[in-house]
Enzyme design. Structure first.
Site, PDB file in Angstrom:
ATOM      1  N   TYR A 121     -16.655  -4.086  43.584  1.00  0.00           N
ATOM      2  CA  TYR A 121     -17.047  -5.334  42.934  1.00  0.00           C
ATOM      3  C   TYR A 121     -18.561  -5.323  42.759  1.00  0.00           C
ATOM      4  CZ  TYR A 121     -12.740  -6.294  45.583  1.00  0.00           C
ATOM      5  OH  TYR A 121     -11.497  -6.210  46.156  1.00  0.00           O
ATOM      6  N   ARG A 122     -19.011  -5.517  41.531  1.00  0.00           N
ATOM      7  CA  ARG A 122     -20.446  -5.497  41.286  1.00  0.00           C
ATOM      8  C   ARG A 122     -21.140  -6.525  42.169  1.00  0.00           C
ATOM      9  NH1 ARG A 122     -19.328  -8.737  35.835  1.00  0.00           N
ATOM     10  NH2 ARG A 122     -20.235 -10.746  36.394  1.00  0.00           N
TER      11      ARG A 122
ATOM     12  N   TRP B  60     -16.022 -11.426  43.480  1.00  0.00           N
ATOM     13  CA  TRP B  60     -14.601 -11.432  43.795  1.00  0.00           C
ATOM     14  C   TRP B  60     -13.891 -12.333  42.788  1.00  0.00           C
ATOM     15  CZ3 TRP B  60     -15.711 -12.325  49.648  1.00  0.00           C
ATOM     16  CH2 TRP B  60     -15.817 -11.081  50.302  1.00  0.00           C
TER      17      TRP B  60
ATOM     18  N   GLU C  35      -7.407   2.386  50.708  1.00  0.00           N
ATOM     19  CA  GLU C  35      -8.319   3.309  50.027  1.00  0.00           C
ATOM     20  C   GLU C  35      -8.693   4.493  50.913  1.00  0.00           C
ATOM     21  OE1 GLU C  35      -8.048  -0.442  48.005  1.00  0.00           O
ATOM     22  OE2 GLU C  35      -8.545   0.002  50.101  1.00  0.00           O
TER      23      GLU C  35
ATOM     24  N   ASN D 151      -9.194  -3.895  53.371  1.00  0.00           N
ATOM     25  CA  ASN D 151      -9.239  -3.707  51.925  1.00  0.00           C
ATOM     26  C   ASN D 151     -10.592  -3.147  51.532  1.00  0.00           C
ATOM     27  OD1 ASN D 151      -8.294  -4.246  49.040  1.00  0.00           O
ATOM     28  ND2 ASN D 151     -10.186  -5.424  49.102  1.00  0.00           N
TER      29      ASN D 151
ATOM     30  N   ASP E  19     -20.942  -5.621  30.931  1.00  0.00           N
ATOM     31  CA  ASP E  19     -19.749  -5.155  31.641  1.00  0.00           C
ATOM     32  C   ASP E  19     -19.079  -3.975  30.956  1.00  0.00           C
ATOM     33  OD1 ASP E  19     -17.762  -5.315  33.701  1.00  0.00           O
ATOM     34  OD2 ASP E  19     -18.100  -7.474  33.764  1.00  0.00           O
TER      35      ASP E  19
END
Length: 617
Positions: free
Chosen positions: A173-174, A187, A235, A169, A285
């Site tokens: 994610y920051r 996560w 991906e 995967n 964000d």
């Protein structure tokens, strides 16, 4: 075209006049954010900061900051071509004998580009830091906004492998930098990385993690795409399909994970599921609000590999429009054929920037029967990440879904509050701060399609009178000469198309409800169908600012009301003001993202020193 790496894409932008170079020293603490924010909101160029204070590495930002640059990155002239490309792949024919089967060969050739291609050596492993050599402070990681908990890596491609199945995967994610060799790992509960970590915990083992920074821009996009759970589609496969050639990967040096061979940096390490989680955040964000501190896993970086002369690609998120809006639009175009495959009546759909992806979806349909708008909207709520949608507006096939002025006019004229509105509840994005619970809240469907007799309560059905199977209804919006006053109202405006915007400084429980009822009963509401109550920071002269605030600040089931209006009409009131503990709202309400005025003044003063064109100031 396929780009060998991010630097080749940057060079193409440079040759097209879409890259600025800043050689003056610039701080990674807020200053770069302020510059980049101004440029992306004006459709300006990307910027390469060649002299970031405290780092030897240049920083690139805004590379995907326009619709045209995202299309260029994905190898198409226009993002609409992505839908055509996917249609060619999924429209495989199984009839017509040998000739019909042979017609599939070019499409299957495209599919052959899906699996990644393993290489033995890679530029991203030319330089290696191990153990005590690892020092993330040497990389120009940005502190983006004043209240951020620290510097955040904002374009990380985080890679893990399912400890049981080996399925890989990649997600974006920051990552908040906590120390020279640790970061937070954001996560969320529904993310694949969380599932992998939970499996590792049950097996009593650490979860290996690799984080790529940079690579072909098609891979950067792929990490953001909401891929369906199809075996073999990941991906790397999506990037390979978009670039028209298999994606090159190499085995990590200290982790058993495939990493992009053409990245700028790779962070290798692990997350220990037995370790206590750490406080991460706040973070400014993509919603335009801060997400508040919370507990997340800790990522230990045991090695960093990189090119000999790497650049550090970064992005910022915040009040829209931002760079992520164009990545979202790419996903719209790419997954339109899949949505149409499941619901063939869908003509088009759009997630406008004011809705920050999950708050608003506009979908146009070929309407053939009564209730079809609700069929489509409820179907969308069941499609992957679309489950997080908060408001779905359904319009007729001829309405351009990207023209929000046209969409809102359709809503006023064709969606009668109460009759053509429906609230429900379900999953909500976990970053939504206004929902009744974390990741759970109300949803709203607005049916702005032309109505069939059955939908208006008419005595005749569509089947009985085919000539009268659509109903033309008339609503004439108009603005009032004088508007009423109410405690806390700082500004208000009525629009010629039937909307009433109000900025409210809310200080008491139920103040917005009382305002809505008072305004709905006032003669000034006679030509209005929607009353939008906003917070005190909202500019009622800016329609985009109004909708962005309201959509962020409502739980649709709790905060959207149907009220009686003068003359027997109905009005839909949207309470987009702050929710208070006295109203039963138990979570902390986050602030909107606002840049430090001192930083804005500094950037104004140094704009010419940076060598930036005056038109982008």
């Amino acid at each position: 075209m396929a780009f060998p790496d991010f630097q080749s894409f940057m060079q193409l932008l440079d040759s097209r006049g879409e890259l600025l170079r800043v050689s003056a020293p610039v701080s990674r603490d807020l200053e770069i954010t302020e510059i980049a924010d101004r440029l992306v909101k004006k459709g300006g160029p990307a910027v390469l900061f060649e002299n970031v204070l405290g780092s030897d590495f240049p920083l690139l930002i805004g590379a995907l900051g326009t619709r045209e640059r995202v299309a260029l990155a994905l190898g198409v002239d226009d993002l609409d071509e992505l839908a055509t490309k996917v249609n060619r792949l999924i429209d495989l024919k199984g009839q017509g004998g040998v000739r019909g089967l042979l017609s599939n060969v070019p499409k299957l050739g495209d599919a052959m580009n899906l699996p990644p291609r393993h290489v033995r050596s890679a530029p991203v492993q030319d330089v290696v830091w191990r153990g005590d050599e690892v020092d993330l402070s040497k990389i120009p990681v940005l502190k983006c906004w004043p209240e951020d908990g620290g510097p955040f890596i904002t374009l990380p491609l985080v890679m893990t492998k399912d400890p049981e199945t080996g399925e890989r995967n990649m997600g974006m994610y920051r990552m908040q930098v906590m120390s020279r060799n640790t970061t937070g790992m954001h996560w969320q509960r529904h993310k694949t990385g969380t599932r992998h970590l939970e499996k590792a915990r049950k097996l009593g083992q650490r979860l290996e993690v690799a984080v790529a920074i940079g690579g072909d821009p098609a891979l950067v996009y792929a990490a953001t795409a909401p891929l369906p759970p199809i075996p073999g589609l990941d991906e790397f496969a999506l990037a390979g399909y978009l670039r028209g050639q298999r994606y090159p990967v190499v085995k990590g040096l200290t982790v058993d994970l495939d990493v992009p061979a053409n990245a700028e940096f790779i962070l290798e390490g692990y997350v220990d599921p037995q370790e206590d989680w750490v406080v991460e955040g706040p973070f400014g964000d993509h919603t335009g609000f801060y997400t508040l501190p919370d507990l997340y896993p800790l990522f230990h970086v045991t090695a960093v590999t990189m090119r000999r002369d790497p650049i550090y690609p970064a992005t910022i998120v915040g009040r829209p429009p931002m760079e992520d809006a164009y990545l979202i639009e790419a996903s719209e175009r790419l997954f339109l054929p899949a949505a149409q495959l499941i619901q063939p009546e869908i003509v088009d759909y759009h997630m406008p920037p004011a809705g920050v992806a999950h708050n608003l979806v506009v979908v146009s349909i070929k309407k053939e029967f009564p209730g079809q708008a609700y069929k489509v909207a409820n179907g969308l709520f069941g499609l992957g990440q679309m489950m997080n949608a908060k408001v779905v507006v359904v319009v007729d096939a001829g309405v351009p879904v990207h023209d929000m002025d046209a969409v809102w006019r359709e809503v006023v004229h064709k969606a009668v509050p109460g009759r053509d509105t429906l609230t429900t509840r379900g999953p909500i994005d976990v970053l939504d701060h206004s929902s009744r619970g974390w990741g759970y809240g109300g949803k709203l469907i607005l049916d702005a399609t032309t109505k069939r007799p059955e939908e208006t309560g008419a005595g005749v059905s569509s089947r009985e009178d085919q000539a009268q199977d659509v109903v033309a209804e008339v609503f004439e919006p108009f603005t009032a000469a004088e508007l009423p006053t109410f405690p806390g109202v700082l500004a208000q405006r009525q629009t010629p198309d039937g909307y009433w915007y109000v900025a409210l400084n809310k200080t008491e429980a139920e103040q917005a409800r009382a305002l809505a009822e008072a305004f709905a009963a006032h003669p000034a509401a006679a030509g209005i169908r929607h009353l939008l109550i906003c917070d005190e920071q909202t500019d009622v002269q800016d329609t985009g600012d109004v909708w962005w605030t309201v959509l962020n600040n409502i739980d649709a089931e709790r905060d959207v009301w149907v009220l009686d209006a003068p003359g027997g009409g109905k009005l839909l009131a949207w309470d987009g003001a702050r929710k208070l503990p006295q109203e039963g709202f138990v979570r902390e309400w986050p602030p909107k993202i606002v840049m430090d005025p001192a930083v804005r003044a500094r950037v104004d003063r140094l704009w010419n020193v940076y060598g930036l064109p005056e038109r982008w100031r």
